[in-house]
Design a protein around this motif. Structure first.
Motif, PDB file in Angstrom:
ATOM      1  N   SER A 119      10.512   2.026 -21.246  1.00 25.04           N
ATOM      2  CA  SER A 119       9.722   2.185 -20.018  1.00 25.04           C
ATOM      3  C   SER A 119      10.055   1.114 -18.986  1.00 25.04           C
ATOM      4  O   SER A 119       9.517   1.136 -17.871  1.00 25.04           O
ATOM      5  N   PHE A 120      10.924   0.180 -19.360  1.00 24.58           N
ATOM      6  CA  PHE A 120      11.338  -0.870 -18.426  1.00 24.58           C
ATOM      7  C   PHE A 120      12.376  -0.305 -17.466  1.00 24.58           C
ATOM      8  O   PHE A 120      13.229   0.499 -17.846  1.00 24.58           O
ATOM      9  N   THR A 121      12.302  -0.743 -16.220  1.00 25.88           N
ATOM     10  CA  THR A 121      13.234  -0.205 -15.238  1.00 25.88           C
ATOM     11  C   THR A 121      13.575  -1.241 -14.174  1.00 25.88           C
ATOM     12  O   THR A 121      12.830  -2.202 -13.957  1.00 25.88           O
TER      13      THR A 121
ATOM     14  N   CYS B  25      12.033  -5.288 -10.590  1.00 27.99           N
ATOM     15  CA  CYS B  25      12.067  -4.924 -12.005  1.00 27.99           C
ATOM     16  C   CYS B  25      10.664  -4.950 -12.587  1.00 27.99           C
ATOM     17  O   CYS B  25       9.771  -5.618 -12.070  1.00 27.99           O
ATOM     18  N   GLY B  26      10.491  -4.207 -13.657  1.00 28.03           N
ATOM     19  CA  GLY B  26       9.187  -4.141 -14.315  1.00 28.03           C
ATOM     20  C   GLY B  26       9.053  -2.844 -15.083  1.00 28.03           C
ATOM     21  O   GLY B  26      10.053  -2.234 -15.477  1.00 28.03           O
ATOM     22  N   TRP B  27       7.828  -2.418 -15.289  1.00 27.64           N
ATOM     23  CA  TRP B  27       7.569  -1.230 -16.087  1.00 27.64           C
ATOM     24  C   TRP B  27       7.009  -0.105 -15.228  1.00 27.64           C
ATOM     25  O   TRP B  27       6.131  -0.316 -14.388  1.00 27.64           O
TER      26      TRP B  27
ATOM     27  N   PRO C  77       9.265   0.440 -10.830  1.00 31.88           N
ATOM     28  CA  PRO C  77       8.190  -0.295 -11.499  1.00 31.88           C
ATOM     29  C   PRO C  77       6.857  -0.161 -10.766  1.00 31.88           C
ATOM     30  O   PRO C  77       6.807  -0.129  -9.537  1.00 31.88           O
TER      31      PRO C  77
ATOM     32  N   THR D  12       3.300  -2.955 -15.135  1.00 26.05           N
ATOM     33  CA  THR D  12       4.079  -4.154 -15.451  1.00 26.05           C
ATOM     34  C   THR D  12       3.183  -5.231 -16.051  1.00 26.05           C
ATOM     35  O   THR D  12       3.526  -5.847 -17.071  1.00 26.05           O
TER      36      THR D  12
ATOM     37  N   LEU E  12      12.495  -7.509 -25.652  1.00 25.69           N
ATOM     38  CA  LEU E  12      11.302  -7.471 -24.810  1.00 25.69           C
ATOM     39  C   LEU E  12      11.008  -8.834 -24.202  1.00 25.69           C
ATOM     40  O   LEU E  12      10.553  -8.933 -23.057  1.00 25.69           O
TER      41      LEU E  12
ATOM     42  N   ARG F 230      13.074  -9.278 -21.126  1.00 24.01           N
ATOM     43  CA  ARG F 230      12.495  -8.526 -20.019  1.00 24.01           C
ATOM     44  C   ARG F 230      11.237  -9.212 -19.501  1.00 24.01           C
ATOM     45  O   ARG F 230      10.989  -9.243 -18.294  1.00 24.01           O
ATOM     46  N   TRP F 231      10.424  -9.727 -20.413  1.00 25.00           N
ATOM     47  CA  TRP F 231       9.206 -10.465 -20.037  1.00 25.00           C
ATOM     48  C   TRP F 231       9.555 -11.641 -19.135  1.00 25.00           C
ATOM     49  O   TRP F 231       8.959 -11.838 -18.066  1.00 25.00           O
TER      50      TRP F 231
ATOM     51  N   THR G 131      11.150 -10.499 -15.700  1.00 28.52           N
ATOM     52  CA  THR G 131      10.153  -9.840 -14.845  1.00 28.52           C
ATOM     53  C   THR G 131       9.187 -10.854 -14.268  1.00 28.52           C
ATOM     54  O   THR G 131       8.859 -10.817 -13.077  1.00 28.52           O
TER      55      THR G 131
END
Length: 618
Positions: A185-187, A254-256, A285, A290, A322, A325-326, A329
């Motif tokens: 779901s991250f984009t 970026c984010g979810w 996102p 997010t 993850l 990404r954390w 983001t």
């Protein structure tokens, strides 16, 4: 603080048991029909504080305190309580976890977008997976695995142990599936500065009135490390990012997004979780989702998760992806929110406007969460915590939490109906209408952030000030507690606060709101347990008092006395022990050290006074 954290949590526990446990059965649902998120929230209302606050534990029958037993007595005694909780957890896992797939659907939490008024969501749409469920499941599964890891040590019954083995297997399977869902779901969304998205972002960050070319250059330079990280490191669950990010003139965010991204590939090494659903969510996102994802991912790296070894080898691999990404983001959004920190932050220009030109104070509160989250020493994301606190105080007033409501006040809309997000891509399923997602937890979000500010501050005066702000917000939240005789002690009844408005009365508990009250109370507990850094002046005062007490005690010992009896020796021993304790506490708890030094000075003065009285009488 006036928030009585322990008492409030225990009262919510009692109210939850009274509502949910009837005639020997756990009753799922409340204001909303059952779904994978609401049921997790219902369980977490009890499990979350019971697994993160040591004094509220129920997994070890020998350590359960009497007040916990009293408030959970509806489930039985110290032995019955964890056994019943295991039964409820088992019901949940068997409902939403199967060997071929896990259910992360939004169900009854999905609404229909206003642009499709009168339409009804298709059943296939209600089965769509959503990031809220992924994140909430990460928190629930970690709480469950930790709870079971401790509880099983007290058991000898092989049948019960076998049952716990099965629930652990299902919980671990669901945890893996939720982590994979978050990965997919991250984009990353890229666009040119001249595009509408680029213009909206540049307008928000341009607080100093810079020329566009200079602004774009400076912003992209600030984000260069994030761009490099996204381009070079993201290998799992995201496609066609590196090529677009190679163009250094393109902007990005970026984010979810709200669910699995349309076109997102399956995670090849996670085959044991069964079918990985095809994505339909648009590749942009959402700030809300997010923040939800970041909160869930943070639980993967808690001390408790690490100490209890809750992640297996495959989960650790996914967790590392993850975590990357954390970090990227958070660095992105914190940089954008505080860009040009020598002047006014973009975050302080209320309300925050997203790249799709949606604006709301909700977005401002959500951004403060990202700015405050994680390690304060990350490069490029250091922030003035007290400055964030002042912003939160302003947001509390704008939302009529700490200020008076006016007639037909539009600020009420922040609370009811809240913010409604259009789930772009959901209309692709079964030719149904576009779905929406409602967020109405503004007060709880704000309270949690203010408590975090107070926890992070070292300055005692400022910490007290934001603790008092938290008390004011809590007063608002507490007044929204349902007070009806049938359902008492749970949330949420906003009509009790916004008197005279057209807000309806619900009469049934919302686990969405009640669980978020629990989250805020856990944050309150974290504040209470946080280390307070005393002001240097208080430390200096303690040192001076201890020095005076030590000098007078040394003189008393040097003087000697004709009284060599046990009473005097005991008195000197008490003084010596008290002084040693005062010295040990000087820098950590100078106020206590001052009190102890004062006690020594009182004892020494009594000895001096007694000596003078004796001299006069002789």
């Amino acid at each position: 603080m006036e928030i009585q954290t322990r008492r409030q949590i225990l009262e919510i526990w009692r109210a939850t048991i009274e509502y949910s446990y009837r005639d020997g059965e756990w009753i799922w649902g409340g204001r909303n029909a059952r779904n994978s998120i609401s049921d997790a929230e219902q369980l977490l209302t009890i499990l979350y504080p019971a697994t993160v606050i040591d004094s509220l534990r129920v997994d070890d029958v020998d350590r359960t305190t009497q007040d916990v037993l009293d408030h959970l007595s509806g489930l039985g005694n110290a032995v019955d309580i964890p056994r019943k909780l295991v039964d409820f957890i088992g019901e949940y896992m068997r409902s939403y976890v199967h060997d071929d797939n896990s259910d992360f659907s939004g169900g009854s939490y999905f609404g229909v977008d206003d642009s499709h008024a009168g339409a009804t969501a298709k059943e296939e749409q209600r089965e769509l997976h959503v990031v809220d469920s992924y994140s909430m499941s990460v928190t629930l599964c970690l709480a469950v695995l930790g709870f079971l890891r401790v509880y099983r040590q007290t058991l000898r019954n092989q049948r019960r142990l076998a049952e716990i083995d099965e629930i652990e297997r299902l919980s671990s399977l669901r945890l893996t599936a939720a982590m994979v869902g978050l990965l997919r779901s991250f984009t990353v969304n890229t666009f040119d500065p001249g595009d509408p998205q680029g213009q909206a972002m540049l307008k928000m960050v341009n607080q100093a009135g810079r020329a566009k070319e200079i602004l774009v250059y400076d912003l992209l330079e600030e984000l260069s490390e994030v761009r490099a990280g996204l381009r070079e490191e993201l290998r799992i669950g995201i496609a066609q990012v590196a090529e677009e990010l190679e163009n250094r003139g393109r902007m990005f965010e970026c984010g979810w997004t709200w669910g699995v991204v349309d076109g997102s590939p399956e995670i090849e090494f996670a085959k044991n979780i069964g079918v990985q659903p095809m994505g339909v969510a648009n590749s942009r996102p959402y700030l809300y989702f997010t923040v939800v994802a970041l909160d869930g991912i943070l639980d993967l790296f808690s001390d408790r998760t690490r100490i209890l070894g809750l992640l297996d080898e495959q989960q650790q691999r996914i967790a590392q992806a993850l975590q990357l990404r954390w970090s990227l983001t958070r660095q992105f959004w914190a940089t954008v929110a505080t860009f040009g920190s020598d002047g006014r932050w973009p975050l302080e220009d209320l309300p925050w406007t997203t790249s799709d030109e949606e604006e709301s104070d909700y977005y401002s509160v959500l951004l403060t969460s990202i700015v405050l989250q994680g390690n304060q020493g990350d490069k490029g994301v250091d922030v003035d915590v007290e400055r964030v606190g002042r912003l939160l105080g302003n947001l509390a007033s704008r939302a009529r939490i700490t200020a008076r409501m006016t007639k037909d006040d539009p600020a009420i809309g922040l609370h009811i109906p809240g913010m409604r997000l259009r789930l772009i891509g959901s209309e692709k399923v079964a030719d149904g209408p576009r779905l929406r997602w409602a967020i109405s937890s503004y007060s709880m979000l704000l309270l949690k952030r203010v408590l975090r500010v107070a926890e992070l501050l070292d300055d005692t005066t400022a910490k007290i000030a934001y603790s008092e702000l938290a008390d004011q917000i809590w007063d608002h939240v507490e007044r929204r507690k349902i007070s009806s005789k049938e359902v008492r002690g749970l949330w949420d009844e906003p009509a009790q606060v916004f008197v005279g408005s057209s807000i309806r009365t619900y009469g049934e508990p919302s686990w969405y709101h009640t669980e978020r009250v629990i989250e805020a109370l856990v944050s309150s507990a974290n504040l209470t347990l946080s280390r307070m850094v005393p002001p240097p002046s208080l430390v200096q005062h303690a040192e001076q008092m201890i020095a005076e007490a030590e000098l007078l005690f040394d003189r008393e010992q040097l003087r000697g006395t004709s009284d060599t009896g046990a009473q005097m020796r005991e008195n000197f021993q008490v003084i010596s022990t008290t002084l040693r304790r005062a010295r040990d506490l000087t820098h950590e708890r100078p106020g206590t050290a001052i009190v102890l030094a004062g006690e020594v000075l009182r004892r020494l003065d009594a000895l001096e006074a007694a000596r003078r009285d004796t001299a006069r009488m002789s």
